[in-house]
Design a protein around this motif. Structure first.
Motif, PDB file in Angstrom:
ATOM      1  N   TRP A  26      -9.665  -2.662   4.362  1.00 14.57           N
ATOM      2  CA  TRP A  26      -8.227  -2.403   4.333  1.00 14.57           C
ATOM      3  C   TRP A  26      -7.949  -0.987   3.871  1.00 14.57           C
ATOM      4  N   ARG A  27      -6.922  -0.407   4.437  1.00 14.96           N
ATOM      5  CA  ARG A  27      -6.524   0.962   4.120  1.00 14.96           C
ATOM      6  C   ARG A  27      -5.035   0.949   3.795  1.00 14.96           C
ATOM      7  N   LYS A  28      -4.613   1.776   2.839  1.00 13.09           N
ATOM      8  CA  LYS A  28      -3.191   1.831   2.479  1.00 13.09           C
ATOM      9  C   LYS A  28      -2.420   2.673   3.487  1.00 13.09           C
ATOM     10  N   PHE A  29      -1.257   2.134   3.899  1.00 18.47           N
ATOM     11  CA  PHE A  29      -0.354   2.830   4.801  1.00 18.47           C
ATOM     12  C   PHE A  29       1.005   2.969   4.137  1.00 18.47           C
ATOM     13  N   LYS A  30       1.635   4.098   4.384  1.00 19.40           N
ATOM     14  CA  LYS A  30       2.970   4.361   3.860  1.00 19.40           C
ATOM     15  C   LYS A  30       3.974   4.142   4.990  1.00 19.40           C
ATOM     16  N   THR A  41      14.523  -8.545  14.300  1.00 19.35           N
ATOM     17  CA  THR A  41      13.425  -7.686  14.738  1.00 19.35           C
ATOM     18  C   THR A  41      13.536  -6.293  14.127  1.00 19.35           C
ATOM     19  N   THR A  42      12.440  -5.837  13.497  1.00 21.63           N
ATOM     20  CA  THR A  42      12.415  -4.542  12.829  1.00 21.63           C
ATOM     21  C   THR A  42      11.160  -3.780  13.240  1.00 21.63           C
ATOM     22  N   THR A  43      11.305  -2.485  13.507  1.00 21.39           N
ATOM     23  CA  THR A  43      10.171  -1.635  13.851  1.00 21.39           C
ATOM     24  C   THR A  43       9.855  -0.726  12.677  1.00 21.39           C
ATOM     25  N   PHE A  44       8.559  -0.611  12.365  1.00 25.78           N
ATOM     26  CA  PHE A  44       8.088   0.222  11.260  1.00 25.78           C
ATOM     27  C   PHE A  44       7.130   1.280  11.775  1.00 25.78           C
ATOM     28  N   THR A  45       7.276   2.507  11.271  1.00 25.45           N
ATOM     29  CA  THR A  45       6.323   3.577  11.555  1.00 25.45           C
ATOM     30  C   THR A  45       5.466   3.734  10.306  1.00 25.45           C
ATOM     31  N   LEU A  46       4.139   3.623  10.489  1.00 21.96           N
ATOM     32  CA  LEU A  46       3.195   3.660   9.376  1.00 21.96           C
ATOM     33  C   LEU A  46       2.257   4.857   9.506  1.00 21.96           C
ATOM     34  N   MET A  47       2.013   5.516   8.383  1.00 17.47           N
ATOM     35  CA  MET A  47       1.055   6.620   8.311  1.00 17.47           C
ATOM     36  C   MET A  47       0.081   6.318   7.188  1.00 17.47           C
ATOM     37  N   PRO A  48      -1.173   6.759   7.304  1.00 19.11           N
ATOM     38  CA  PRO A  48      -2.132   6.523   6.227  1.00 19.11           C
ATOM     39  C   PRO A  48      -1.663   7.186   4.926  1.00 19.11           C
ATOM     40  N   ALA A  49      -1.743   6.436   3.844  1.00 17.31           N
ATOM     41  CA  ALA A  49      -1.337   6.979   2.542  1.00 17.31           C
ATOM     42  C   ALA A  49      -2.256   8.126   2.120  1.00 17.31           C
ATOM     43  N   ASP A  50      -3.527   8.092   2.590  1.00 19.02           N
ATOM     44  CA  ASP A  50      -4.474   9.154   2.225  1.00 19.02           C
ATOM     45  C   ASP A  50      -4.345  10.378   3.139  1.00 19.02           C
ATOM     46  N   GLU A  51      -3.408  10.338   4.093  1.00 19.35           N
ATOM     47  CA  GLU A  51      -3.111  11.434   5.012  1.00 19.35           C
ATOM     48  C   GLU A  51      -4.282  11.851   5.892  1.00 19.35           C
ATOM     49  N   GLN A  52      -5.293  10.989   6.008  1.00 19.00           N
ATOM     50  CA  GLN A  52      -6.419  11.239   6.907  1.00 19.00           C
ATOM     51  C   GLN A  52      -6.024  10.812   8.318  1.00 19.00           C
ATOM     52  N   SER A 107      11.745  -6.648   3.355  1.00 20.68           N
ATOM     53  CA  SER A 107      11.408  -5.995   2.088  1.00 20.68           C
ATOM     54  C   SER A 107      10.730  -4.639   2.223  1.00 20.68           C
ATOM     55  N   LEU A 108      10.145  -4.306   3.384  1.00 18.66           N
ATOM     56  CA  LEU A 108       9.492  -3.006   3.554  1.00 18.66           C
ATOM     57  C   LEU A 108      10.526  -1.931   3.876  1.00 18.66           C
ATOM     58  N   HIS A 109      10.456  -0.839   3.136  1.00 20.73           N
ATOM     59  CA  HIS A 109      11.379   0.279   3.344  1.00 20.73           C
ATOM     60  C   HIS A 109      10.601   1.582   3.328  1.00 20.73           C
ATOM     61  N   ALA A 110      11.196   2.654   3.823  1.00 22.11           N
ATOM     62  CA  ALA A 110      10.553   3.962   3.825  1.00 22.11           C
ATOM     63  C   ALA A 110      10.044   4.292   2.429  1.00 22.11           C
ATOM     64  N   GLY A 111       8.793   4.726   2.356  1.00 19.67           N
ATOM     65  CA  GLY A 111       8.164   5.063   1.081  1.00 19.67           C
ATOM     66  C   GLY A 111       7.294   3.954   0.525  1.00 19.67           C
ATOM     67  N   ASP A 112       7.511   2.711   0.945  1.00 20.30           N
ATOM     68  CA  ASP A 112       6.681   1.589   0.488  1.00 20.30           C
ATOM     69  C   ASP A 112       5.293   1.683   1.100  1.00 20.30           C
ATOM     70  N   GLN A 113       4.344   0.979   0.479  1.00 20.13           N
ATOM     71  CA  GLN A 113       2.986   0.946   0.999  1.00 20.13           C
ATOM     72  C   GLN A 113       2.571  -0.480   1.311  1.00 20.13           C
ATOM     73  N   VAL A 114       1.698  -0.586   2.335  1.00 18.13           N
ATOM     74  CA  VAL A 114       1.161  -1.871   2.756  1.00 18.13           C
ATOM     75  C   VAL A 114      -0.280  -1.627   3.186  1.00 18.13           C
ATOM     76  N   ARG A 115      -1.122  -2.639   3.086  1.00 14.86           N
ATOM     77  CA  ARG A 115      -2.521  -2.495   3.504  1.00 14.86           C
ATOM     78  C   ARG A 115      -2.675  -2.918   4.953  1.00 14.86           C
ATOM     79  N   GLY A 116      -3.463  -2.126   5.704  1.00 18.92           N
ATOM     80  CA  GLY A 116      -3.675  -2.420   7.116  1.00 18.92           C
ATOM     81  C   GLY A 116      -5.126  -2.254   7.510  1.00 18.92           C
ATOM     82  N   SER A 117      -5.474  -2.865   8.628  1.00 20.71           N
ATOM     83  CA  SER A 117      -6.833  -2.795   9.159  1.00 20.71           C
ATOM     84  C   SER A 117      -6.921  -1.714  10.232  1.00 20.71           C
ATOM     85  N   ALA A 118      -8.143  -1.457  10.672  1.00 21.24           N
ATOM     86  CA  ALA A 118      -8.364  -0.576  11.820  1.00 21.24           C
ATOM     87  C   ALA A 118      -7.908  -1.311  13.083  1.00 21.24           C
ATOM     88  N   PRO A 119      -7.553  -0.592  14.150  1.00 20.32           N
ATOM     89  CA  PRO A 119      -7.147  -1.242  15.396  1.00 20.32           C
ATOM     90  C   PRO A 119      -8.270  -2.115  15.956  1.00 20.32           C
TER      91      PRO A 119
END
Length: 135
Positions: A26-30, A41-52, A107-119
């Motif tokens: 698992w990797r942290k996403f912001k 229905t809600t759409t979220f844009t996620l970026m890696p928290a480690d900016e890699q 509950s997810l809003h801009a700035g929050d973090q969630v853990r995600g897997s690789a595609p």
């Protein structure tokens, strides 16, 4: 006359997918953006928290999201590999099957973090299969 018919050479910039970066677990996403598409229905844009950089992915693949106290749930990616982010859309269901979705969507809003897997997953055709044709 006005230059409408002048011959011009077309230049198309190549779209380069981000460098492949593999990870396990698992990797942290912001959460970078949240867009309410409609009531459920809600759409979220996620970026890696480690900016890699993110790995390239194929159409139809998805990522699993994980939240403490819930079973992980896979969501299909609706962004393209060249965007450099993951975009997912969550639809809240009226039954128990969507417990994680029902928790994340409101509950997810801009700035929050969630853990995600690789595609992973998605349709895959054999290298020797002929192209699919619609008739």
């Amino acid at each position: 006359m006005f230059g409408f018919f002048e011959k011009k050479e077309a230049h198309v910039d190549e779209v380069k997918a981000p460098a492949f970066v593999e990870w396990k677990g698992w990797r942290k996403f912001k959460v970078m953006n949240r867009k309410q598409e409609c009531v459920d229905t809600t759409t979220f844009t996620l970026m890696p928290a480690d900016e890699q950089p993110l790995p390239a992915f194929r159409a139809g693949q998805g990522v699993a999201l994980r939240l403490e106290g819930f079973e992980p749930r896979a969501y299909t990616l609706c962004s393209t590999p060249d965007e450099g982010c993951y975009r997912i859309t969550i639809k809240v269901l009226d039954n128990d099957r969507g417990a994680l979705s029902a928790q994340l969507a409101p509950s997810l809003h801009a700035g929050d973090q969630v853990r995600g897997s690789a595609p992973a997953g998605g349709p895959r055709r054999g290298d020797r299969d002929p192209p699919a044709r619609m008739s």
